[in-house]
Scaffold this active site. Structure first.
Site, PDB file in Angstrom:
ATOM      1  N   ALA A  65     -45.472  39.501  14.151  1.00 40.26           N
ATOM      2  CA  ALA A  65     -44.607  39.100  15.519  1.00 40.26           C
ATOM      3  C   ALA A  65     -43.695  37.712  15.148  1.00 40.26           C
ATOM      4  CB  ALA A  65     -45.883  38.548  16.526  1.00 40.26           C
ATOM      5  N   ARG A  76     -39.399  46.987  19.618  1.00 38.40           N
ATOM      6  CA  ARG A  76     -40.925  47.425  19.710  1.00 38.40           C
ATOM      7  C   ARG A  76     -41.166  46.519  20.735  1.00 38.40           C
ATOM      8  NH1 ARG A  76     -44.213  46.113  14.244  1.00 38.40           N
ATOM      9  NH2 ARG A  76     -45.381  47.665  15.351  1.00 38.40           N
ATOM     10  N   ASP A  79     -50.448  39.612  18.512  1.00 33.88           N
ATOM     11  CA  ASP A  79     -48.798  39.846  18.838  1.00 33.88           C
ATOM     12  C   ASP A  79     -48.673  39.398  20.242  1.00 33.88           C
ATOM     13  OD1 ASP A  79     -47.397  41.808  16.666  1.00 33.88           O
ATOM     14  OD2 ASP A  79     -49.793  41.846  16.530  1.00 33.88           O
ATOM     15  N   ASN A 139     -53.548  42.927  18.973  1.00 28.96           N
ATOM     16  CA  ASN A 139     -53.518  42.761  17.562  1.00 28.96           C
ATOM     17  C   ASN A 139     -53.425  44.221  16.927  1.00 28.96           C
ATOM     18  OD1 ASN A 139     -52.722  40.854  15.314  1.00 28.96           O
ATOM     19  ND2 ASN A 139     -54.826  41.343  14.660  1.00 28.96           N
TER      20      ASN A 139
END
Length: 352
Positions: A53, A94, A243, A253
């Site tokens: 991240a 993303r 994240d 995560n």
């Protein structure tokens, strides 16, 4: 090799390209890519050539600066409009890691807040802002390392999942930052167990590579060995990255993290999440609001195999992340200190 010398995402010496370490080739090959176009950077993020991240946020910030650099207009409104379009393109690469949208929003905010400046000065300002995001990420990782070190004891066994080390950030990492801090303090007897982290094997390819290179006592285990490893008393603490963190402490995560948290609770092992403030999304109340990225089925059936390992036509479910309930979290290690339940109050007390 010292893994802290690796540059995950940084601007080239001439300031006209983004240099990234292609993590899809690790640990077998260390190769850097020089990217100049927005589409190239989007592909690198989607294909996990740059990942983690915080590192994604740094790459996106430099990507937007490079997009600005390529705009040939002196009209400020036209420049800002094109900049927003480039940010939208990068932001779609993303969906789960909030650092991506956070970094892009920060870059756009810097430009919008100084829209009276000439275009050339706006471009220079965006360069400074991207540099600041990168340098702040390094400082944040160091701070997380210092706070996390206070939770460790010499000789501890640490379980990790996925990769949240220097390869996932500008430097030092989040979940591995306390381990690097321990090394800098002269500790030599920590033991780390790396979940391989199927299906992309970030634990096997990246975390094991980092820690072994740094001289840490590193043991790779399959994901389904975590329970047996804990049952044998080998694990004293679990450290993972994240994240996106919701206001109540639910967090996303890498897939498999929630299972590790459940096991840690069963065995009475402290479970800590290393969370830079850029991953904490106070705009989301709870975990079900986090968008979860679905990855291609080929990652499960054939990516790391010489031959396909599943029957043709079989259905594949491949979410990149899962959400861990806040009730399973001992605490969040942030750059401002360790947040303990109730997490919403702790986050607000830190100013998040």
């Amino acid at each position: 090799m010292d893994p802290l010398t690796l540059e995950t995402a940084a601007l080239s010496a001439d300031g006209r390209a983004l240099n990234i370490l292609d993590q899809t080739l690790l640990p077998g090959e260390v190769r850097y890519l020089s990217l100049t176009e927005t589409d190239e950077i989007v592909e690198a993020i989607r294909a996990l050539r740059v990942r983690g991240a915080p590192a994604i946020g740094v790459a996106a910030a430099y990507g937007l600066y490079l997009a600005a650099l390529g705009l040939e207009t002196e009209d400020r409104d036209e420049f800002l409009s094109s900049l927003r379009e480039a940010a939208d393109t990068l932001n779609a690469s993303r969906p789960t890691a909030v650092n991506l949208s956070w970094a892009l929003a920060r870059m756009l905010g810097a430009a919008e807040g100084h829209r009276a400046l000439p275009v050339a000065e706006l471009k220079a300002l965006l360069r400074r802002e991207a540099d600041a995001i990168r340098e702040e990420d390094i400082a944040i990782s160091r701070a997380i390392g210092r706070f996390g070190l206070g939770l460790l004891r010499p000789g501890d066994g640490i379980l990790t999942h996925c990769n949240a080390g220097t390869l996932a950030t500008a430097k030092y990492g989040t979940a591995l930052a306390p381990i690097y801090a321990a090394l800098e303090a002269g500790w030599t007897d920590l033991r780390v167990y790396c979940d391989e982290t199927r299906p992309l094997l970030q634990g096997a390819r990246l975390t094991a590579f980092e820690l072994q290179s740094a001289g840490v006592d590193t043991t790779l285990i399959c994901d389904n060995m975590a329970s047996a490893t804990m049952a044998k008393g080998k694990v004293d603490i679990v450290l993972v990255g994240c994240d996106r963190v919701c206001a109540n402490g639910d967090f996303a995560n890498k897939i498999g993290t929630s299972g590790v948290a459940i096991l840690a609770r069963h065995y009475g092992i402290p479970f800590y999440v290393c969370a830079p403030s850029s991953t904490i999304d106070m705009g989301l109340a709870r975990g079900e609001e986090i968008p979860i990225e679905e990855r291609p089925p080929e990652e499960v059936t054939e990516l790391w195999y010489a031959h396909r390992m599943a029957p043709e036509g079989v259905k594949v479910d491949n979410p990149a992340f899962d959400v861990t309930d806040h009730t399973l979290v001992t605490g969040f290690i942030t750059e401002k200190g360790i947040a303990y339940p109730p997490f919403d109050k702790a986050f607000r007390a830190f100013g998040f």
